[in-house]
Enzyme design. Sequence first.
Site, short mmCIF file in Angstrom:
data_model
loop_
_atom_site.label_atom_id
_atom_site.label_comp_id
_atom_site.label_asym_id
_atom_site.label_seq_id
_atom_site.Cartn_x
_atom_site.Cartn_y
_atom_site.Cartn_z
N GLU A 1 0.82 -1.22 0.00
CA GLU A 1 0.00 0.00 0.00
C GLU A 1 0.85 1.27 0.00
O GLU A 1 0.37 2.35 0.35
CB GLU A 1 -0.93 0.00 1.21
CG GLU A 1 -1.94 -1.13 1.20
CD GLU A 1 -2.83 -1.12 2.43
OE1 GLU A 1 -3.76 -0.30 2.48
OE2 GLU A 1 -2.57 -1.92 3.35
N SER B 1 -6.76 -2.22 1.58
CA SER B 1 -7.04 -1.56 0.30
C SER B 1 -7.53 -2.52 -0.77
O SER B 1 -7.33 -2.30 -1.96
CB SER B 1 -5.80 -0.81 -0.21
OG SER B 1 -5.47 0.25 0.66
N TYR C 1 -9.50 4.39 -4.97
CA TYR C 1 -8.55 5.49 -4.94
C TYR C 1 -8.40 6.29 -6.23
O TYR C 1 -7.95 7.43 -6.20
CB TYR C 1 -7.16 4.96 -4.53
CG TYR C 1 -7.16 4.31 -3.18
CD1 TYR C 1 -7.33 5.07 -2.03
CD2 TYR C 1 -7.01 2.95 -3.05
CE1 TYR C 1 -7.34 4.48 -0.78
CE2 TYR C 1 -7.01 2.34 -1.81
CZ TYR C 1 -7.17 3.12 -0.67
OH TYR C 1 -7.18 2.52 0.56
N ARG D 1 -11.11 2.83 11.83
CA ARG D 1 -12.29 2.79 10.96
C ARG D 1 -12.66 1.34 10.72
O ARG D 1 -11.84 0.54 10.27
CB ARG D 1 -11.98 3.47 9.62
CG ARG D 1 -13.22 3.77 8.78
CD ARG D 1 -12.88 4.03 7.32
NE ARG D 1 -12.64 2.78 6.61
CZ ARG D 1 -11.57 2.55 5.85
NH1 ARG D 1 -10.62 3.44 5.72
NH2 ARG D 1 -11.45 1.38 5.24
N ASP E 1 -14.96 -1.50 8.76
CA ASP E 1 -15.73 -1.77 7.55
C ASP E 1 -16.72 -2.89 7.85
O ASP E 1 -16.38 -3.88 8.52
CB ASP E 1 -14.81 -2.19 6.41
CG ASP E 1 -13.82 -1.09 6.03
OD1 ASP E 1 -14.14 0.09 6.25
OD2 ASP E 1 -12.74 -1.42 5.52
N GLU F 1 -13.48 -5.74 9.13
CA GLU F 1 -12.12 -5.46 9.58
C GLU F 1 -12.07 -4.12 10.29
O GLU F 1 -12.98 -3.30 10.18
CB GLU F 1 -11.14 -5.46 8.41
CG GLU F 1 -11.42 -4.40 7.36
CD GLU F 1 -10.41 -4.46 6.21
OE1 GLU F 1 -9.25 -4.04 6.43
OE2 GLU F 1 -10.78 -4.92 5.12
N ASN G 1 -9.44 -0.89 10.62
CA ASN G 1 -8.25 -0.21 10.12
C ASN G 1 -7.73 0.71 11.22
O ASN G 1 -8.45 1.60 11.66
CB ASN G 1 -8.59 0.61 8.88
CG ASN G 1 -9.18 -0.24 7.77
OD1 ASN G 1 -8.45 -0.84 7.01
ND2 ASN G 1 -10.50 -0.30 7.69
N GLY H 1 -6.86 5.45 5.58
CA GLY H 1 -6.43 6.35 4.52
C GLY H 1 -6.83 7.79 4.79
O GLY H 1 -7.86 8.06 5.41
#
Length: 335
Positions: free
Chosen positions: A21, A153, A223, A262, A264, A278, A280, A284
């Site tokens: 990443e 990602s 992205y 964060r 998901d 998951e 994070n 990002g």
Amino acid sequence: MTIDALALGKTAVLMGGTSAEREISLLSGNGVLAALQSVGVDAHAFDPRERDLAELKREGFVRCFIALHGRHGEDGTVQGALELLGIPYTGSGVMASAIALDKVMTKRVWLAEGLPTPRWRRLSTDEQTPVHARTVPDDLGLPLIVKPPREGSSIGVTKVLGYSQMQDAVTLAARYDPDVLCEEFIDGIEVTCPVLGEGASARALPVVRIAAPEGNYDYQNKYFTDDVHYHVPSGLPAAEEAEIQRIVVAAYRALECRGWGRADLMVRATDRKPFLLEMNTSPGMTGHSLVPMSAKAAGISYEQLCLLLLASARLDAPATSSRLAAAPQPTAPGA
């Protein structure tokens, strides 16, 4: 709360690194760097791929904003190095970072805490054969998701529609990780929800509902295109949004995350039940990223968010050396 930017001292924004990443980390890091400099922080770019972390101490950096993603940045390794250097950093500590990057370990913690996550199966290196791979759909059904458990990602992720696709999906995931995670596919709405703070003070930001073309929220769409539509406010019923936020904060606390994170999730279409995918711990911060989007909906600008996170930087055990110095020292037998 007013934060004195100058009082935060010389700050390194860690970006780039060596993970898959790297490209996204550079985008995140440069955004954070510009934001911090714009509000008066003495901030500088620092790429651990190009420079030894020991230079942080030699060059007088007093705190770090971690904008690294994936391995050697989000997995507890950089956090451990900064602990040894005694330089406070943003985000979760060593243990929470290491567990959260590993989706298998994360699932084990969440299941132990009674939190909902899709059914799954881990394929170790010796189980990634066609014979083993073809048995996974019998356990989890079709379609299903195959991915490397320690990447983010959407790198190396495949949605498997039939038995014939399993081996190729496993081979792709194994390019990025020795283990492969196979996961039940939850048909429904994809959402994400950031959290700020720590422990009892942790609070969820607004839920973001993600509408990707044909449900394909992959690396490119995340992205580099404008084809994905993000809805914040989410448009979900208030009770559903509140339940998602409750589960996300519980998941964050269960992993002992701090600073920010964060989660998901998928909300199953048939019964509107949310499932955690998951967590994070170094999300990002690009122009397409979801934490800044959610924070903006809560009235927090990108610059304010970066400053707030930097001000929360700390170590797991900042007073260890002083405590050891003050502690009674053991004496030799017979002394």
